[in-house]
Scaffold this motif. Sequence first.
Motif, PDB file in Angstrom:
ATOM      1  N   ASP A 256      30.885  35.521  43.448  1.00 12.22           N
ATOM      2  CA  ASP A 256      30.320  36.277  42.454  1.00 12.22           C
ATOM      3  C   ASP A 256      28.950  36.026  42.072  1.00 12.22           C
ATOM      4  O   ASP A 256      28.281  37.069  41.675  1.00 12.22           O
ATOM      5  CB  ASP A 256      31.209  36.301  41.172  1.00 12.22           C
ATOM      6  CG  ASP A 256      30.757  36.953  39.830  1.00 12.22           C
ATOM      7  OD1 ASP A 256      30.071  37.991  40.274  1.00 12.22           O
ATOM      8  OD2 ASP A 256      31.038  36.506  38.868  1.00 12.22           O
TER       9      ASP A 256
ATOM     10  N   GLU B 175      27.288  34.962  39.755  1.00  8.28           N
ATOM     11  CA  GLU B 175      26.664  34.977  38.443  1.00  8.28           C
ATOM     12  C   GLU B 175      26.611  33.563  37.700  1.00  8.28           C
ATOM     13  O   GLU B 175      25.718  33.302  37.337  1.00  8.28           O
ATOM     14  CB  GLU B 175      27.853  36.105  37.413  1.00  8.28           C
ATOM     15  CG  GLU B 175      27.043  36.299  36.326  1.00  8.28           C
ATOM     16  CD  GLU B 175      26.015  37.132  36.614  1.00  8.28           C
ATOM     17  OE1 GLU B 175      24.814  36.782  36.136  1.00  8.28           O
ATOM     18  OE2 GLU B 175      25.912  38.043  37.573  1.00  8.28           O
ATOM     19  N   ALA B 176      27.696  32.862  37.679  1.00  9.64           N
ATOM     20  CA  ALA B 176      27.706  31.440  37.231  1.00  9.64           C
ATOM     21  C   ALA B 176      26.821  30.751  37.825  1.00  9.64           C
ATOM     22  O   ALA B 176      26.093  29.945  37.108  1.00  9.64           O
ATOM     23  CB  ALA B 176      29.195  31.096  37.128  1.00  9.64           C
TER      24      ALA B 176
ATOM     25  N   SER C 252      24.015  31.276  39.235  1.00  7.88           N
ATOM     26  CA  SER C 252      22.657  31.844  38.731  1.00  7.88           C
ATOM     27  C   SER C 252      22.314  31.154  37.543  1.00  7.88           C
ATOM     28  O   SER C 252      21.200  30.657  36.909  1.00  7.88           O
ATOM     29  CB  SER C 252      22.663  33.411  38.672  1.00  7.88           C
ATOM     30  OG  SER C 252      22.532  33.946  39.731  1.00  7.88           O
ATOM     31  N   GLU C 253      23.515  31.469  36.564  1.00 11.14           N
ATOM     32  CA  GLU C 253      23.358  30.769  35.335  1.00 11.14           C
ATOM     33  C   GLU C 253      22.665  29.323  35.195  1.00 11.14           C
ATOM     34  O   GLU C 253      21.783  28.742  34.425  1.00 11.14           O
ATOM     35  CB  GLU C 253      24.458  30.845  34.513  1.00 11.14           C
ATOM     36  CG  GLU C 253      24.539  31.398  33.134  1.00 11.14           C
ATOM     37  CD  GLU C 253      23.648  32.622  32.938  1.00 11.14           C
ATOM     38  OE1 GLU C 253      22.636  32.049  32.149  1.00 11.14           O
ATOM     39  OE2 GLU C 253      23.608  33.717  33.399  1.00 11.14           O
TER      40      GLU C 253
END
Lengths: 349, 349
Positions: free
Chosen positions: A261, A263-264, A266-267
């Motif tokens: 995914d 997202e995490a 990247s965070e």
Amino acid sequence: MELGDRKKKILQLIIESYIETAEPVGSRYIAKKNDLSLSPATIRNEMADLEEMGYLEQPHTSAGRVPSQAGYRFYVDQLMERYFMTMADMERVNQALKLQTEEIDKIIARVCQVMSDVTDFTTVAVTPKHDKSRIKKLDLVMIDAHSFLAVIVTDNAIVKNKLFRTSGTIDEKALKLFSGLLNQTLTNISIGSITLDMINSLKKAVPEYANELIPVLNFVHEVVTQLDRSNLYMKGANNILKYPEFADLDKARSFIEFLEDGEAVSEIIKKVPDGAEQTSIIIGSENNNPHMAGSSLILRTYKIDDTAYGCLGLIGPIRMDYRKAVSDIEYFGRRLSLLFEEIFHGGET
Amino acid sequence: MELGDRKKKILQLIIESYIETAEPVGSRYIAKKNDLSLSPATIRNEMADLEEMGYLEQPHTSAGRVPSQAGYRFYVDQLMERYFMTMADMERVNQALKLQTEEIDKIIARVCQVMSDVTDFTTVAVTPKHDKSRIKKLDLVMIDAHSFLAVIVTDNAIVKNKLFRTSGTIDEKALKLFSGLLNQTLTNISIGSITLDMINSLKKAVPEYANELIPVLNFVHEVVTQLDRSNLYMKGANNILKYPEFADLDKARSFIEFLEDGEAVSEIIKKVPDGAEQTSIIIGSENNNPHMAGSSLILRTYKIDDTAYGCLGLIGPIRMDYRKAVSDIEYFGRRLSLLFEEIFHGGET
DNA sequence: TGTTAGCACTCAGAGAGAACGAGTGCTAAC
DNA sequence: GTTAGCACTCGTTCTCTCTGAGTGCTAACA
């Protein structure tokens, strides 16, 4: 309590053995394995101390010791010795990188792939934001009477393009007019400073061609937004299947899905300070993401040019070989910085 | 022996139940499950017959029956009913495809991704060879005094580019000269008919600039070779982890690695007859690759234009839901053909 | 005071055996 | 042709025991 040299040595031995075998380490093993010439009983005493201090843990009474997160942290900060990448691996990296020059993003994606092959970890790479780069040329190429291609070239050699179909027939002259207009307004200023207003104002300049121009302007806007954002590449997510930590299939699968995914991850990467070439080691729950509490990240920034930095990353189980991981990622980071140095300021191709 | 209707019905029920549950199917289950109103004993007789004929197998004496490869083949050829994709899935596909138009290869890669998400299979997509397309324009864009960018645009909107650095300074005039030369010789003829000789002959045309021109010519050659070859995309290789067939981690991992290599899959796809929109179902060892003997492939050709076809594929365990897989891939194939129809011959954007 | 031998204790994991139960094939009756 | 009945097979699961790696503690030793 301060850690004596002997305790340090024992802790290091335990961690390195555990990293290698993934098995809890017993006192006997440590006593035999090396030159401390101490009996298992003495080692046991020391291990009990180390456990009390929080550097070791015991899965259950009759098992050996396993490093705690704090143990790894101490190891990484104070005990870990330098490791040097093997010549064979270096050679492999160089081979993979010396292929043809191409778009920046593709180079980075390929480095990501090679790094995953060499290290057996899941790798990520963040491409730099290109908000500081400029549009060098905006070309409209006629394909046939009903379609043309818009090509945007930036000063750091990024090329974006899109095909357009028109309702009526178009002619070279109109295209010339458009491209003149666009080049005049949008080239040679930094991407970050191009505003939606600027783009919109162009719509009014040639009302008679609005139908044709508006989609092109939307494309310009899209490209500008795209370049203003960094991109995440991820390779070798299924490398985690190689580690006994993920022997549970469901766990492995859901973790892979979670990783992909992006997202995490990247965070987490966003929190790495920008602007210097350096390595960060994030161990287990230090990343503040419950899904990744069992994993560690090694991050390394690299330099595209003075205005843009990107980031490489390795993701593996907490029990990862930090020595090798750090050395590997630093090599890749250096190579990549060097490569961009060559591309943008170097000699001939 | 000819298969009576009752035997067919029983075979179908067994196969569909096995596809759903991955558990051997017993006579009791079939007897209860449906409206044949026959006793388990009768079903057992029929099952014994079906086994004798080679359509069913028994993992061991006290287990139920499992379809054989021949069983699946018979099912696919004669028993399988049409299935229709759910509206929800269709909507999902349409959403994913209606994003901005972009490079052909990227569209195909995205379709591959969406297809893997929707179907839960590993998906592959072969991009068409572009040997029939033509170079439309070859542009050399000056970046700074020591570098320029070569951009090649084809008539089906493929854009390739590469950055060059020069030893001496270059000027716009020299670039114009080059690009004029290149455009004159290489545009508007099909990629497949561009020969190495043709490219080499250009080297002699401007001996004074040979140093600068030779790398560009190499690039042209590289691009031509690239376009003359089809490309394989693969997504969702780790979807196989969802199937109990790959519950063994080592097996799963080595299979994923094998898949991601792509070579073998390309080999199999190559055998699909080109030139018509059609679906092929390759069950188990029919693909003649021992590594893939436990997997089936569903392949579907799609049309870019009259001169170019590509291929989509789903890879899953032999026990795959052929009904759904076939229906899904056909929907994707149709959508993709349609999309290209729109892009190349459709109305305005 | 630090080190070590000895010993009782803990506990996960392997192995053996028993019980279970899903499913079969065969036979004889309907 | 269909079905009830029954003996049989064999993988799975559960229980129990045994084994062995490893521990902590104590007392003796240098």
